[in-house]
Design a protein around this motif. Structure first.
Motif: not given
Length: 159
Positions: A42-47, A56-67
């Protein structure tokens, strides 16, 4: 005397915009991006790095390798969230030990104890970050946990 109010309004607006440009493009604020953590969706940055702090923006459990979400249990998701946060901090040359404040959002507070045990494993050093933990009704992708944080960037002492 003939006064052109349109020109005056335009000139005033131009002066105001010009004087605020340093605020819009602050060289002391930088974006942190890594492919080792989920991309912002969305309209935000990772950090963002601002001065001596990383937000650091809120992180959920998305595995970056598989999305996709990594696992269905609070254990799996908490581990992935902390892994994502760690990857973002590493991109800035920091570690979890630099975190001074966290916010934990749980879909269900019955998962607090399990999440807290995993959190305690990762934050096993002497001074733990300040923390807030709340239950919320829904998280993106129906995740069970989301964590955001603020980290401090230490400066080498002059010798």
């Amino acid at each position: 005397m003939n006064i052109n109010f349109r020109k005056i309004t335009f000139l005033l607006a131009a002066c105001c915009l010009t004087s605020s440009l340093p605020l819009l493009a602050n060289p002391n604020i930088t974006q942190i991006i890594t492919d080792q953590a989920p991309k912002a969706i969305g309209p935000y940055s990772q950090a963002i790095c601002a001065g001596d702090y990383v937000f650091v923006s809120g992180q959920i459990a998305i595995d970056p390798a598989i999305g996709k979400l990594a696992g269905e249990t609070i254990e799996e998701q908490t581990r992935q969230v902390l892994k994502n946060i760690e990857a973002i901090l590493v991109a800035q040359g920091l570690s979890l030990e630099n975190i001074v404040k966290t916010e934990v959002y749980l879909k269900d507070l019955k998962d607090f104890s399990t999440m807290n045990n995993i959190y305690a494993e990762k934050f096993s050093y002497t001074i733990k970050p300040a923390r807030a933990t709340v239950q919320i009704s829904k998280l993106p992708l129906d995740a069970l946990v989301e964590i955001s944080c603020v980290a401090f960037i230490p400066h080498e002492s002059a010798q």
